[in-house]
Design a protein around this motif. Structure first.
Motif, short mmCIF file in Angstrom:
data_model
loop_
_atom_site.label_atom_id
_atom_site.label_comp_id
_atom_site.label_asym_id
_atom_site.label_seq_id
_atom_site.Cartn_x
_atom_site.Cartn_y
_atom_site.Cartn_z
N SER A 83 -8.84 -0.25 5.19
CA SER A 83 -7.43 0.12 5.28
C SER A 83 -7.09 0.53 6.70
CB SER A 83 -7.10 1.25 4.30
OG SER A 83 -7.85 2.40 4.60
N ALA A 84 -5.82 0.49 7.00
CA ALA A 84 -5.33 0.87 8.33
C ALA A 84 -3.97 1.54 8.17
CB ALA A 84 -5.21 -0.36 9.24
N PRO A 85 -3.61 2.43 9.09
CA PRO A 85 -2.27 3.03 9.04
C PRO A 85 -1.22 2.00 9.45
CG PRO A 85 -3.45 3.77 10.99
CD PRO A 85 -4.43 2.97 10.19
N VAL A 86 -0.27 1.76 8.59
CA VAL A 86 0.76 0.75 8.84
C VAL A 86 2.11 1.44 8.98
CG1 VAL A 86 1.99 -1.24 7.90
CG2 VAL A 86 -0.50 -1.09 7.69
N THR A 87 2.83 1.06 10.04
CA THR A 87 4.19 1.55 10.26
C THR A 87 5.14 0.36 10.20
OG1 THR A 87 3.35 3.28 11.72
CG2 THR A 87 5.71 2.84 11.80
N TYR A 147 -6.12 -4.02 4.40
CA TYR A 147 -5.88 -5.21 5.22
C TYR A 147 -7.06 -6.17 5.12
CZ TYR A 147 -9.13 -3.60 8.87
OH TYR A 147 -10.26 -3.22 9.55
N TRP A 148 -6.76 -7.46 5.31
CA TRP A 148 -7.75 -8.54 5.31
C TRP A 148 -7.51 -9.40 6.55
CZ3 TRP A 148 -10.71 -9.56 0.58
CH2 TRP A 148 -10.40 -8.67 -0.45
N GLN A 153 -1.72 -3.54 -5.60
CA GLN A 153 -1.92 -2.71 -4.42
C GLN A 153 -1.31 -3.43 -3.20
OE1 GLN A 153 -3.53 0.44 -4.35
NE2 GLN A 153 -3.23 0.17 -6.55
N PRO A 154 -0.69 -2.69 -2.28
CA PRO A 154 -0.11 -3.35 -1.09
C PRO A 154 -1.21 -3.81 -0.14
CG PRO A 154 0.11 -0.95 -0.93
CD PRO A 154 -0.43 -1.23 -2.30
N TYR A 155 -1.08 -5.03 0.36
CA TYR A 155 -2.04 -5.59 1.31
C TYR A 155 -1.31 -6.31 2.43
CZ TYR A 155 -5.96 -4.73 -1.86
OH TYR A 155 -6.91 -4.13 -2.66
N VAL A 156 -1.93 -6.28 3.61
CA VAL A 156 -1.45 -7.05 4.74
C VAL A 156 -2.58 -7.96 5.20
CG1 VAL A 156 -2.05 -5.19 6.36
CG2 VAL A 156 -0.45 -6.98 7.07
N TYR A 157 -2.25 -9.22 5.46
CA TYR A 157 -3.23 -10.21 5.91
C TYR A 157 -2.95 -10.53 7.38
CZ TYR A 157 -3.87 -10.88 0.89
OH TYR A 157 -4.12 -10.69 -0.45
#
Length: 830
Positions: free
Chosen positions: A527-531, A548-549, A631-635
């Motif tokens: 995981s990472a802090p996302v703004t 994140y992936w 779950q929220p994910y960002v690629y």
């Protein structure tokens, strides 16, 4: 004492005279006692019994927990362990250990080429000395073999691994074995009885200071915030666990700011050393143990009720004998003592039979309980004092439950009428039948609870097996290999992956190949802090931790993950173009509810990371674990190795290769290792479908459903036998009455309805009581039920109908026999 000896002799004669009753009673109760003792033996070995080491009572396992992370236990970093060893005054020694990935070349593999996967432990040099482990060949680790400056490449083999992979070669000491590309000298073989600190005995042990060399590119010894070591300590003489825990709490909180970077308070738990000491693991084990032990206890109750009914029927046959004894001056208490002695002997014989079952069954359960793709368990199963004591208590309790009621009932007779052998009046017969009916009703109630638990767990398993993860699990293979172990740097790893993908894409059955930082359902998440810019969701513009992936452009096509809006990654996104990202539907709803997320901007990381444009939205998928829904994910796109981008997007080491095939995945799994060996014969690779990865997440449900279903079927059989026995006994006792009814004009169908009605009434009462109990009891397993309520109406209705059908069938057979009674024969029946 003389009276007791006489009672025992007389009881043995009576049991010999009734071999059918004795055999059935001993086998039925022995099964119930044996199941209970077997489960307790297993639970005792894993959680209650101290570690199989010298002076185990002085050994404790240490776990720490940050107070604002309620319920979250963690291990220790190596620098923390060093401080604890140097600064504590309550332990005579502390050891640290951790599992490590390993590829080893054994003599058998050296002739075939390539390495094979193995499972070993990195341990501090005092591991064996603190636990009292000795070597049967060579020696265990010496202090100088684990020094920070100049560690020696040595290893100790487990006895099992030495026998299976080195053919018990007694000259193995001093020979070299290639481990993770490093030649290690075998200095010893552990004793056959040495298990260590884990229920899964490792294949080998290596010194802790060899970690950087055996795991290249992953130096864990200097990282203060990598909590990877399990710690076990031995208390100094005279120091209690409470004193040691207080001292460790003070010490750990003193060093916490240096190791956590915050002033968070840390607590340390000292747990008695056992094979499953870790508190967070114990929670799952205790839940499963509660379920199984409650189920086998119900089986024993059903068995007791059956044997009590047999004893009541047997006492009716012995009315004349008991009446004569009472007429000759024997007190009721003396008769009860004699009859109870017989029950006690039956229970004793059943306990012995149960111990025989308990000696065999736990080993079979250990093999059954092995999680998929894991090391086999090595658990010392011993029928020790606690197990024998538990079995004795079960036997005594069983004797009281099934023996006391028949003894009291049999002695409560009129000695004059019994001695004359007079036929019992209908009212007295009805009283005995009421006791039989109550016992059978209790059996049905207990069986219903047992079957409902099994039904709910089976339904939950069915739900888990049909979970849609959002991607194709059957036709996608995930390759597992560790290039770190073979000295690859990022540039070499990128070239290796490029060549491997080219060769895999050339295979006719392969439709797509992609690269990802993590494999779906692999149990690992990042995981990472996302703004988010212009966010209108509940998170606003603040930083939010999001998984994140990092993936190659072909990732979504490989897994058949639909793009619902926007586009997928392209070749231009892996080079020097503007930074882009793809998010899933859950993240779009969280950050920009009701708006189109495509074109919006977010920053996937700290403030030093530039804002990234969202170019696509994909369907929600399950991530690291099968149960994690929506779950929220960002690629993020995997950038080319020569691109000046964030390290997380250019890192090639540790990447997973995913292959989509339209053919037989097993065939591709067999081809992949050959392809990898053409590129590097030293790299060990394994391939498995994502469906195999999903098995680990439903394994717990499978075990619970399988055990409870087996016990439920056994309980149903015993309860059906109980219903049949009571109805058959009722028909026998009422033969005279039934003959009179037929002689007075009753139809055969009327007799059939009469007897079936009696069985139906008993079953309905038992069913009603069982449902009331089940509504409260099934809530205890709510945490084990995925997608199913503990009061699921479908399960309750189905199980109730099944139990009623079994009870009616068991009642029908005696009812049919009753309907065929000849009046002339019945009127002469006594």
């Amino acid at each position: 004492m003389t009276g007791l000896v006489q009672d025992v002799r007389y009881a043995l004669r009576q049991l010999r005279k009734s071999p059918g009753f004795t055999t059935v009673a001993v086998l039925t109760l022995g099964l119930g006692i044996g199941l209970n003792s077997a489960i307790f033996t297993l639970f005792d070995a894993l959680t209650l019994r101290p570690l199989p080491i010298s002076d185990p009572d002085a050994v404790v396992s240490l776990y720490q927990r940050v107070q604002d992370e309620a319920g979250s236990y963690r291990s220790f970093s190596y620098p923390e362990l060093v401080v604890l060893r140097q600064s504590n005054a309550v332990f005579s020694g502390l050891i640290g250990y951790s599992w490590m990935p390993a590829e080893i070349v054994t003599p058998a593999r050296s002739t075939l080429g390539g390495a094979e996967e193995a499972h070993g432990l990195l341990v501090t040099a005092n591991y064996f000395s603190l636990l009292g482990g000795e070597a049967v060949l060579g020696h265990t680790f010496l202090p100088e073999e684990d020094e920070a400056h100049g560690p020696q490449p040595v290893m100790v083999l487990s006895h099992r691994y030495w026998e299976e992979h080195f053919s018990s070669d007694r000259s193995i000491v001093g020979k070299s074995v290639k481990l993770n590309g490093t030649f290690m000298t075998v200095v010893g073989v552990a004793g056959a009885g040495f298990v260590g600190t884990e229920p899964q005995t490792p294949d080998f042990w290596v010194p802790m200071m060899m970690q950087p060399q055996l795991m290249p590119g992953d130096d864990r010894l200097s990282d203060r915030r990598l909590f990877w070591l399990d710690v076990v300590a031995r208390l100094k003489p005279g120091v209690s666990r409470t004193q040691a825990q207080a001292a460790m709490n003070a010490l750990v909180n003193r060093i916490a700011p240096d190791y956590l970077g915050t002033n968070q308070k840390v607590s340390v738990d000292l747990v008695a050393g056992s094979l499953l000491a870790r508190p967070d693991v114990r929670g799952e084990v205790d839940s499963l143990a509660f379920l199984v032990m409650a189920s086998v206890a119900m089986i024993l109750l059903i068995a007791c009720a059956n044997v009590a009914n047999l004893s009541l029927a047997r006492s009716a046959v012995r009315r004349k004998e008991i009446g004569v004894r009472l007429s000759l001056g024997a007190s009721r208490g003396r008769v009860v003592q004699q009859l109870f002695t017989e029950s006690a002997l039956v229970a004793l014989f059943s306990g012995v039979a149960g111990l025989l079952l308990a000696r065999w069954l736990p080993g079979a359960l250990i093999s059954l309980l092995r999680p998929p793709h894991e090391q086999p368990f090595t658990v010392p199963l011993v029928l020790d004092i606690p197990v024998l004591g538990y079995t004795l208590l079960l036997s005594v309790g069983t004797a009281i439950v099934f023996g006391l009621i028949p003894a009291l009932r049999a002695s409560a007779i009129n000695p004059n009428s019994a001695a004359k052998g007079e036929i019992t009046a209908f009212g007295q017969a009805g009283g005995r039948l009421r006791i039989h009916s109550l016992l059978v009703g209790a059996e049905i109630s207990v069986c219903l609870v047992l079957l409902l638990g099994a039904g709910l767990l089976a339904r939950a398993l069915g739900k888990a097996q049909t979970v849609d993860p959002g991607f194709d699990m059957k036709h996608v293979l995930a390759l597992s290999m560790d290039l770190n172990l073979h000295g690859y740097d990022n540039e070499r790893a990128a070239e290796f992956h490029r060549r491997l993908i080219e060769q895999l894409q050339a295979l006719p059955e392969v439709k797509a190949v992609s690269v990802a930082s993590l494999a779906p359902l692999g149990g690992v998440s990042r995981s990472a802090p996302v703004t988010a810019a212009e966010s209108t969701g509940s998170v606003g513009a603040s930083e939010t931790s999001v998984g994140y992936w990092v993936v190659s452009p072909e990732y979504f096509a490989t897994l058949s993950i639909p793009i619902v809006r926007g586009r997928s990654f392209g070749a231009r996104d892996t080079g020097q173009g503007p930074p882009v990202a793809i998010i899933n539907e859950a993240m779009a709803r969280q950050f920009w509810p009701g708006r189109d997320a495509v074109g919006k901007r977010l920053r996937p990381g700290p403030s030093s990371v530039p804002f990234t444009e969202v170019v696509g939205v994909v369907k929600n998928t399950r991530g690291a674990r099968l149960w994690e829904a929506d779950q929220p994910y960002v690629y993020l796109p995997l950038l080319r190795n020569n691109t000046n981008g964030p390290a997380v997007q250019t890192e090639q080491l540790g990447m997973k290769i995913l292959i989509r095939t339209d053919g037989n995945p097993d065939r591709i799994s067999a081809i992949v290792p050959r392809v990898v060996r053409t590129l590097d014969p030293n790299v060990q690779v394994s391939a498995a479908t994502l469906g195999k990865s999903a098995e680990r997440w439903i394994w717990f449900s499978q075990i619970g459903a399988m055990i409870s279903s087996s016990l439920g079927i056994l309980g149903l059989f015993l309860a059906s036998v109980g219903v049949y026995g009571v109805m058959a006994y009722s028909v026998t006792q009422r033969t005279h009455e039934l003959g009179i009814r037929i002689a007075l004009g009753a139809n055969r169908s009327d007799i059939l309805k009469l007897v079936l009605g009696q069985g139906l009434r008993i079953s309905l009462v038992g069913l009603a009581v069982g449902l009331a109990i089940a509504l409260a009891v099934t809530r205890a397993i709510a945490t084990m039920l995925y997608g199913v309520r503990p009061t699921d109406p479908t399960t309750f209705a189905g199980v109730s109908l099944l139990l009623m059908a079994a009870a009616l069938l068991a009642s029908y057979l005696p009812a049919r026999r009753a309907a065929k009674v000849e009046p002339v024969v019945a009127l002469r029946y006594e």
